[in-house]
Design a protein around this motif. Structure first.
Motif, PDB file in Angstrom:
ATOM      1  N   MET A   1       1.057  -1.330   0.059  1.00  0.00           N
ATOM      2  CA  MET A   1       0.047   0.091   0.020  1.00  0.00           C
ATOM      3  C   MET A   1       1.044   1.212  -0.093  1.00  0.00           C
ATOM      4  SD  MET A   1      -3.186   0.754   0.079  1.00  0.00           S
ATOM      5  CE  MET A   1      -4.082   2.213   0.217  1.00  0.00           C
ATOM      6  N   LYS A   2       0.644   2.132  -0.908  1.00  0.00           N
ATOM      7  CA  LYS A   2       1.390   3.498  -0.850  1.00  0.00           C
ATOM      8  C   LYS A   2       1.042   4.049   0.354  1.00  0.00           C
ATOM      9  CE  LYS A   2       1.926   3.549  -5.861  1.00  0.00           C
ATOM     10  NZ  LYS A   2       3.225   3.199  -5.758  1.00  0.00           N
ATOM     11  N   SER A   3       1.872   5.082   0.587  1.00  0.00           N
ATOM     12  CA  SER A   3       1.650   5.976   1.705  1.00  0.00           C
ATOM     13  C   SER A   3       0.620   7.082   1.411  1.00  0.00           C
ATOM     14  CB  SER A   3       2.970   6.804   2.214  1.00  0.00           C
ATOM     15  OG  SER A   3       3.440   7.649   1.131  1.00  0.00           O
ATOM     16  N   LEU A   4       0.064   7.677   2.358  1.00  0.00           N
ATOM     17  CA  LEU A   4      -0.603   8.629   2.016  1.00  0.00           C
ATOM     18  C   LEU A   4      -0.321   9.956   1.034  1.00  0.00           C
ATOM     19  CD1 LEU A   4      -3.784   9.978   2.168  1.00  0.00           C
ATOM     20  CD2 LEU A   4      -3.015  10.934   4.613  1.00  0.00           C
ATOM     21  N   GLU A   5       0.989  10.284   1.468  1.00  0.00           N
ATOM     22  CA  GLU A   5       1.906  11.292   0.830  1.00  0.00           C
ATOM     23  C   GLU A   5       2.006  10.870  -0.890  1.00  0.00           C
ATOM     24  OE1 GLU A   5       2.979  10.243   3.654  1.00  0.00           O
ATOM     25  OE2 GLU A   5       2.041  11.759   4.722  1.00  0.00           O
ATOM     26  N   GLU A   6       2.404   9.691  -0.884  1.00  0.00           N
ATOM     27  CA  GLU A   6       2.519   9.246  -2.387  1.00  0.00           C
ATOM     28  C   GLU A   6       0.922   9.114  -3.353  1.00  0.00           C
ATOM     29  OE1 GLU A   6       5.373   5.642  -2.827  1.00  0.00           O
ATOM     30  OE2 GLU A   6       4.304   5.388  -1.055  1.00  0.00           O
ATOM     31  N   LEU A   7       0.106   8.861  -2.594  1.00  0.00           N
ATOM     32  CA  LEU A   7      -1.195   8.647  -3.133  1.00  0.00           C
ATOM     33  C   LEU A   7      -1.686  10.334  -3.632  1.00  0.00           C
ATOM     34  CD1 LEU A   7      -3.098   6.016  -1.121  1.00  0.00           C
ATOM     35  CD2 LEU A   7      -2.307   5.961  -3.584  1.00  0.00           C
ATOM     36  N   LYS A   8      -1.370  11.172  -2.503  1.00  0.00           N
ATOM     37  CA  LYS A   8      -1.609  12.643  -2.927  1.00  0.00           C
ATOM     38  C   LYS A   8      -0.848  13.084  -4.260  1.00  0.00           C
ATOM     39  CE  LYS A   8      -3.168  14.112   1.762  1.00  0.00           C
ATOM     40  NZ  LYS A   8      -2.802  14.651   2.983  1.00  0.00           N
ATOM     41  N   ALA A   9       0.509  12.892  -4.231  1.00  0.00           N
ATOM     42  CA  ALA A   9       1.180  13.196  -5.128  1.00  0.00           C
ATOM     43  C   ALA A   9       0.706  12.816  -6.577  1.00  0.00           C
ATOM     44  CB  ALA A   9       2.635  12.790  -4.958  1.00  0.00           C
ATOM     45  N   ILE A  10       0.304  11.287  -6.372  1.00  0.00           N
ATOM     46  CA  ILE A  10      -0.106  10.563  -7.879  1.00  0.00           C
ATOM     47  C   ILE A  10      -1.289  11.638  -8.275  1.00  0.00           C
ATOM     48  CG2 ILE A  10      -1.348   8.602  -8.497  1.00  0.00           C
ATOM     49  CD1 ILE A  10       0.560   6.879  -6.821  1.00  0.00           C
ATOM     50  N   ARG A  11      -2.395  11.880  -7.241  1.00  0.00           N
ATOM     51  CA  ARG A  11      -3.457  12.276  -7.447  1.00  0.00           C
ATOM     52  C   ARG A  11      -3.175  13.736  -8.050  1.00  0.00           C
ATOM     53  NH1 ARG A  11      -7.487  15.007  -2.873  1.00  0.00           N
ATOM     54  NH2 ARG A  11      -8.656  16.418  -4.349  1.00  0.00           N
TER      55      ARG A  11
END
Length: 123
Positions: A1-11
């Motif tokens: 699972m990706k971290s919340l920061e990684e997911l925000k960056a992808i978004r």
């Protein structure tokens, strides 16, 4: 699972790539199913590959976008190509590599990649 920061960056990156301009009646829409089933099956890398390829190749009449559940979970990731005046083409069990092939053959040359379509898979 990706971290919340990684997911925000992808978004943030995807928001800049997906739907970069307004759609016109002459545009071809490429829609990627991004509901939970699609994401779990690998739709995010498919969406990224499509968005980046369309941008890199400067394909002006194509809009890459996302939607929720398409309703065919067992065939995810699903990509639909909706071109004006043509029947919808539904590609199933997509990968980033298959997505790049669809860009080259279908979006650029106008040749449906029949081996990846739902009609072919359901035979």
């Amino acid at each position: 699972m990706k971290s919340l920061e990684e997911l925000k960056a992808i978004r943030e990156r995807m928001q800049g790539q997906v739907g970069m301009r307004s759609e016109s009646a002459t545009d071809t829409r490429v829609v990627v199913g991004m509901a939970t089933c699609g994401i779990a099956s690998g739709a995010r890398p498919v969406l990224t590959a499509l968005s980046e390829a369309v941008a890199e190749k400067k394909i002006e009449n194509v809009i890459v976008t996302q939607t929720g559940c398409i309703g065919l979970c067992q065939y995810e990731p699903i990509v639909e190509v909706l071109a004006p005046g043509q029947e919808k083409v539904t590609y199933v069990k997509m990968t980033p590599e298959k997505a790049l092939e669809v860009v080259e053959k279908h979006l650029i040359r106008g040749q449906v990649v029949t081996e990846y379509t739902i009609q072919n898979v359901m035979k």
